[in-house]
Design an enzyme around this catalytic site. Structure first.
Site, mmCIF file in Angstrom:
data_model
loop_
_atom_site.group_PDB
_atom_site.id
_atom_site.type_symbol
_atom_site.label_atom_id
_atom_site.label_comp_id
_atom_site.label_asym_id
_atom_site.label_seq_id
_atom_site.Cartn_x
_atom_site.Cartn_y
_atom_site.Cartn_z
ATOM 1 N N ARG A 1 -13.529 -8.178 -0.713
ATOM 2 C CA ARG A 1 -12.635 -7.959 1.187
ATOM 3 C C ARG A 1 -12.458 -6.190 0.624
ATOM 4 O O ARG A 1 -11.283 -6.663 0.507
ATOM 5 C CB ARG A 1 -12.036 -8.446 0.743
ATOM 6 N N GLY B 1 -10.835 -3.777 3.129
ATOM 7 C CA GLY B 1 -9.267 -3.534 4.091
ATOM 8 C C GLY B 1 -9.355 -2.607 4.746
ATOM 9 O O GLY B 1 -10.219 -1.341 4.717
ATOM 10 N N ASP B 2 -8.104 -1.772 5.455
ATOM 11 C CA ASP B 2 -8.370 -1.007 6.504
ATOM 12 C C ASP B 2 -7.902 0.769 5.165
ATOM 13 O O ASP B 2 -8.651 1.662 5.928
ATOM 14 C CB ASP B 2 -7.441 -0.902 7.527
ATOM 15 N N THR C 1 0.418 -1.134 -0.072
ATOM 16 C CA THR C 1 0.051 -0.187 0.299
ATOM 17 C C THR C 1 0.787 0.985 -0.543
ATOM 18 O O THR C 1 1.746 1.278 0.365
ATOM 19 C CB THR C 1 -1.300 -0.449 1.141
ATOM 20 N N GLY D 1 -4.484 -5.411 7.138
ATOM 21 C CA GLY D 1 -5.589 -5.023 6.983
ATOM 22 C C GLY D 1 -7.062 -4.691 8.094
ATOM 23 O O GLY D 1 -7.543 -4.189 8.789
HETATM 24 N N1 ASP Z 1 -3.540 -2.372 5.217
HETATM 25 C C1 ASP Z 1 -3.971 -2.671 3.185
HETATM 26 C C2 ASP Z 1 -4.576 -3.783 3.695
HETATM 27 O O1 ASP Z 1 -5.465 -4.550 3.962
HETATM 28 C C3 ASP Z 1 -2.942 -4.072 3.413
HETATM 29 C C4 ASP Z 1 -1.119 -2.655 2.656
HETATM 30 O O2 ASP Z 1 -0.790 -2.023 3.572
HETATM 31 O O3 ASP Z 1 -0.818 -3.531 1.910
HETATM 32 O O4 ASP Z 1 -5.017 -3.982 2.102
#
Ligand code: ASP
Length: 313
Positions: free
Chosen positions: A208, A210-211, A180, A234
């Site tokens: 799905r 994530g955060d 990310t 996430g």
């Molecule tokens: N936080 C991101 C997610 O879970 C993944 C990442 O930080 O690369 O989608």
């Protein structure tokens, strides 16, 4: 007048010098420097932190080395579903998109949600309809195809695992990397802003999310406290409401940015198995780049200062 400052990340995880070639390291560092300089060019001329955050993240989204925009990981069905969010610290205005396909720069679409809609978070087809309405730039599937990411999906499909990773050798080495990207900045007027953009996880299914597109979890900015952008597993960052938790520790417990980051990243997240890190900037221009993983692609720059670029612990 405040001094401006900016920090970026390109993901955290098991990033070991032993698994890096000199050439790869040089390319990652060059990508980070180009992105932070893009933000600096706005801040040094008195531009706003939100413009700097968007510009730096666009650079990282356009760079196939990072898991956002071009270079985003593949979903189970061989697509790219992108998530992004952006927040302005002066008025707590925010915008985000989740699970969007074919969007060249999700961070700009998130900003359009903030500024051209009455909503904060748009997902899936509705977000794409909105993108068309505001004439956002689309790209076809070929644009997002990156060989390395495709191989990662094939590996993940073989082992039937949803991979929080974008490296070739996760299965042999257990290596994990979260690619990310994110940026936090403070401009000369003292305004804070934060943004995050991601492709999520290789082989993710069922829509799905994530955060990263969730305000308070992956991204947060408030002029009274700090600006935060996260990267890591996430699901755990969602459960720990990481970005807002750091802001709360500063606001309600009067902790310093450093103390708040230490508690959340090195203690609370570790206790629940939340691997990753974040970039943080407070209203005084202090920068913290904590991570509990082996590495995090990161860079920071202060007014009149040198650029710091780091990968490993
Ligand atoms: N936080 C991101 C997610 O879970 C993944 C990442 O930080 O690369 O989608």
């Amino acid at each position: 007048m405040t001094n401006f400052a900016i920090a970026i990340h390109g993901g955290a995880g098991t990033i070991l010098k032993s698994s890096m070639t000199e050439e790869k390291e040089r390319l990652y560092k060059a990508g980070l420097i180009a992105a932070i300089k893009a933000g600096e060019s706005i801040l040094s001329k008195g531009g706003s932190s939100i413009d700097a955050v968007e510009k730096s993240i666009i650079e990282l989204e356009n760079n196939p080395l990072f898991n956002a925009g071009k270079g985003a990981v593949f979903t189970h069905s061989g697509k790219h579903e992108l998530d992004a969010s952006i927040m302005n610290g002066s008025d707590l205005s925010a915008g985000a998109v989740a699970g969007v396909t074919g969007i060249k720069n999700p961070i700009s679409l998130a900003r359009a949600v903030k500024e051209k809609s009455e909503h904060v978070l748009l997902a899936g087809q509705g977000a794409l309809d909105f993108a068309k309405k505001v004439n956002h730039e689309f790209e076809n599937e070929d644009y997002f195809f990156v060989e390395l990411r495709y191989e990662q999906l094939q590996q993940a499909l073989k082992s039937n695992s949803i991979v929080l990773d974008h490296t070739e050798n996760i299965h042999e080495s257990g290596e994990k990397k979260f690619g990310t990207v994110g940026c936090v900045a403070i401009d000369k007027t003292g305004n804070l802003a934060a943004g995050t953009s991601t492709g999520g996880m290789t082989n993710k299914k069922f829509g799905r999310i994530g955060d990263s597109p969730i305000i308070g979890a992956g991204t947060y900015a408030n002029n009274a406290t700090c600006a935060i952008s996260c990267t890591g597993h996430g699901e755990l960052f969602l459960r720990a409401v990481v970005a807002y938790d750091i802001s709360c520790l500063i606001e309600y417990k009067n902790l310093s940015l450093k103390e708040a980051c230490q508690i959340v990243v090195m203690d609370k997240l570790v206790k629940i198995g939340g691997e990753g890190g974040l970039i943080a900037l407070d209203k005084f221009g202090n920068i913290e780049l904590p991570f509990n993983s082996d590495g995090m692609y990161r860079a920071s720059l202060k007014e009149n200062g040198e650029v710091f670029v780091g990968i490993y612990k």
